[in-house]
Design a protein around this motif. Structure first.
Motif, short mmCIF file in Angstrom:
data_model
loop_
_atom_site.label_atom_id
_atom_site.label_comp_id
_atom_site.label_asym_id
_atom_site.label_seq_id
_atom_site.Cartn_x
_atom_site.Cartn_y
_atom_site.Cartn_z
N ARG A 172 -2.00 5.96 -0.17
CA ARG A 172 -3.27 6.82 -0.74
C ARG A 172 -3.33 8.04 0.08
NH1 ARG A 172 -7.54 2.85 1.67
NH2 ARG A 172 -8.07 4.05 3.55
N TYR A 173 -2.95 8.09 1.43
CA TYR A 173 -3.15 9.38 2.02
C TYR A 173 -2.16 10.30 1.63
CZ TYR A 173 -6.15 6.98 5.34
OH TYR A 173 -7.19 6.16 5.71
N ASP A 175 -0.90 10.51 -1.53
CA ASP A 175 -1.42 10.66 -2.97
C ASP A 175 -2.52 12.08 -2.63
OD1 ASP A 175 0.42 8.85 -4.01
OD2 ASP A 175 -1.32 7.37 -4.51
N THR A 176 -3.35 11.57 -1.77
CA THR A 176 -4.32 12.73 -1.45
C THR A 176 -3.83 13.87 -1.03
OG1 THR A 176 -5.72 10.70 -0.91
CG2 THR A 176 -6.53 12.96 -0.32
N ALA A 177 -2.86 13.83 -0.08
CA ALA A 177 -2.23 15.16 0.44
C ALA A 177 -1.73 15.93 -0.70
CB ALA A 177 -1.38 14.94 1.56
#
Ligand SMILES: Nc1ncnc2c1ncn2[C@@H]1O[C@H](COP(=O)(O)OP(=O)(O)OP(=O)(O)O)[C@@H](O)[C@H]1O
Ligand SMILES: [Mg+2]
Lengths: 318, 291
Positions: A172-173, A175-177
């Motif tokens: 998810r990190y 994806d966030t980035a």
């Protein structure tokens, strides 16, 4: 009454995972040392013949510690510790410098990981007893074979631990980035590596302890010239039958290891304040050194972000 | 699909059918054309999450629309959202087309900001560094981005002096979600995708966040896709609500909702608000009992 007291005591002392105050922790540690010393003293008290354990097996504490000045002066304890430390540090630093970038790359790109995995497999399972003579064949009798021994013994572990740490960062990190506009390289350098760094650091801190043990193995191989180092000293004491010295070295090594580990722990705390609190001195230092580099990049790559212009409204199809 | 013509339910109007791209004259911000997504296609555990999804979000001049997506759990809401974002494995779709501003989605980008349900703050960065992450990626000079970052921290109702240099683990869930929203909005994305962003917040914080979101949304003028399980939230926030069916999901109904005229807390007491909520709740209850 008695049982309830015992009950309370047990409840207090053996609560699951209850944190211990620092003072109590130290006190308990000291108690353990004292207990061991007492046991040692009891086993070895009295005249040599009447002891529970003979002096050839275990010299008494007094006998052992009386040899300390000899170890310190005649056998140059500090110099030997430093020689050993230098070897292990150089070899391990080399393993980190080569292992971490490879490991990070492998962690980021599963194809590269798949490609390297046979090598990592071999490296992790290589018999150290076989590496040692090989290193001597290849690098001769000098310092190099010991440094390279440490390198070969640890590099595969560094690679696989670094790769594991990167792979364990939650997707998810990433994806966030990505949804914040980070490029692949930015995602690696600003998100994956910093998030995996504490794990990599811990793993390496443990491995350094192991490497410190390995180096003495390498030093205990006697080759023509005098090599120095703790392992070599132990070898000499063994040949001369100096039991006290060997016991002393066994006591000295953990203390050296403890000091090193405390230094590493301090570095760790200062690098990762988000995990260990504090003001993160080293983190700030790292950031300060990055700022000029970053400003330079801003000069070269800077694009006006949409938020600063009216681009957001202009771009809209009318 | 045979449904009665447009039906008014309180604040909402149920359209007689879900609009297709051909019917909408205004430019399209997002359009799905017969999109199907099958996970693990060709394997034993293949699973079709959404089937033949077609809808269009138009570009209302001067303001983006606020789209809420409601539906039973597992019906493919996140699948739709992540397809728009261009995130794997939802992207690429198994068949059909996902278009943003008329162009096929090829991957993620900062023009489509996303706020996730679970807190995805970068743990190693302070609040300010989190908020300015996207600007940093654009190589905005430090001073400029810190200034903007502080402005947004303030706008999100956080205290610049005390919170800007905290790490995410020192924040409450609500504060973290504010940081996540600021981090997205600071880039002024054209489309904001929110996957149950308030799902883990307590009811009161949730109402405050809704009011804040409405305020900021008006400011940034983006099209928002907002997934939620709370029907009240959807009716309050949404200009439009999509109701989804069970998996494999499709969009079952499209509702147009009147804009809210007061705060979340007050709106939720009005009869016409409640009428819309009850209508949707009955629909979803029926859907879930058919599962
Ligand atoms: N990566 C994946 N691989 C396989 N199946 C998946 C994957 N992601 C989602 N699914 C399946 O697809 C279906 C739709 O998932 P999705 O996450 O879109 O649902 P959702 O509507 O967001 O549900 P919720 O409201 O619970 O978040 C679910 O049944 C889920 O099990
Ligand atoms: Mg979901």
């Amino acid at each position: 009454m008695n049982s309830s007291f015992l009950d309370r005591l047990l409840r207090n002392w053996l609560t699951l995972r209850r944190p211990v105050s620092r003072l109590q922790a130290i006190g308990l540690g000291v108690a353990c040392i004292l207990l061991c010393l007492t046991g040692w003293w009891l086993l070895t008290q009295g005249a040599a013949e009447s002891r529970l354990v003979g002096p050839l097996t275990l010299p008494s504490p007094a006998e052992t510690f009386s040899k300390f000045s000899e170890l310190w002066n005649d056998f140059a304890l500090t110099r030997n510790v430093l020689v050993t430390l230098r070897r292990v540090s150089i070899g391990f630093a080399l393993a980190l410098m080569i292992g971490i970038p490879i490991g990070v790359t492998a962690g980021c790109f599963p194809r590269i990981h798949a490609f390297l995995s046979p090598l990592i497999m071999i490296g992790r399972n290589v018999p150290l007893a076989a590496v040692l003579p090989l290193m001597i064949f290849i690098f001769g009798a000098g310092e190099k074979n010991k440094v390279m021994f440490i390198f070969v013994a640890s590099v595969a572990f560094v690679i696989s631990d670094a790769a594991r740490a990167i792979m364990d960062v939650s997707a998810r990190y990433i994806d966030t980035a990505y949804t914040l506009g980070a490029s692949r390289w930015q995602t690696i350098s600003k998100v994956l590596v910093p998030l995996a760094a504490p794990t990599i650091f811990s793993a390496c801190r443990q491995m350094f302890g192991l490497a410190f043990g390995y180096i003495m193995l390498a030093e205990s191989i006697k080759i023509a010239d005098e090599v120095g180092g703790l392992g070599y000293q132990i070898q000499i004491f063994q040949r001369r039958g100096f039991r006290e010295h060997i016991y002393l070295i066994i006591l000295v090594i953990p203390m050296v290891a403890l000091v090193i580990d405390q230094v590493l722990a301090w570095i760790q705390r200062q690098l990762f304040p988000h995990l260990y609190g504090g003001d993160g001195m080293l983190r700030s230092l790292v950031r300060i050194t990055v700022i000029p580099w970053e400003s330079l990049k801003s000069l070269i790559f800077y694009r006006t972000p949409v938020s600063l212009s009216s681009a957001a409204t202009e771009e809209r199809p009318k | 699909m045979s449904q009665s013509p447009a039906q008014v339910v309180g604040m909402g109007t149920v359209l007689d059918h879900v609009r297709t791209p051909q019917e909408v004259a205004l430019p399209h911000v997002v359009e799905f054309r017969n999109v199907t997504k099958t996970y693990n296609a060709g394997k034993a555990d293949e699973f079709t999450a959404i089937r033949d999804v077609t809808f269009v979000v138009e570009d209302v001049v001067g303001k983006g629309e606020f789209i809420c997506v409601l539906g039973p759990s597992g019906c493919g809401k996140s699948t739709i959202l992540r397809s728009i974002a261009g995130l794997e494995p939802q992207h690429p779709a198994t068949s059909g087309e996902v278009l943003v501003l008329g162009q096929p989605v090829v991957g993620p980008g900062s023009d489509r900001g996303m706020v996730f349900q679970d807190y995805t703050s970068f743990d190693h960065r302070t609040v300010l560094e989190n908020v300015t992450f996207g600007l940093e990626c654009l190589h905005t000079p430090r001073r400029q981005r810190d200034e903007l970052g502080r402005e947004w921290i303030h706008k999100m109702g956080l205290n610049v002096a005390t919170d800007a240099h905290k790490y995410p683990h020192e924040l409450s869930g609500g504060m973290r979600q504010r940081v996540a929203i600021a981090r997205t909005l600071i880039l002024k994305p054209r489309i904001i995708l929110m996957d149950e962003p308030f799902g883990a917040l307590d009811p009161l914080t949730r109402l405050n966040m809704q009011d804040l979101l409405v305020k900021l949304w008006k400011e940034v003028q983006a099209t928002v896709f907002f997934i939620t399980h709370s029907i009240e939230e959807a009716v309050f926030l949404g200009d439009r609500v999509y109701l989804m069916s069970n998996s494999p999901g499709t969009i079952l109904e499209e509702l147009k909702i009147e804009p809210a005229t007061s705060s979340a807390n007050e709106m939720q007491r009005q009869p016409k608000f409640l009428e819309a909520v009850y209508y949707i709740r009955d629909k979803i209850t029926k859907l879930e009992s058919n599962q």
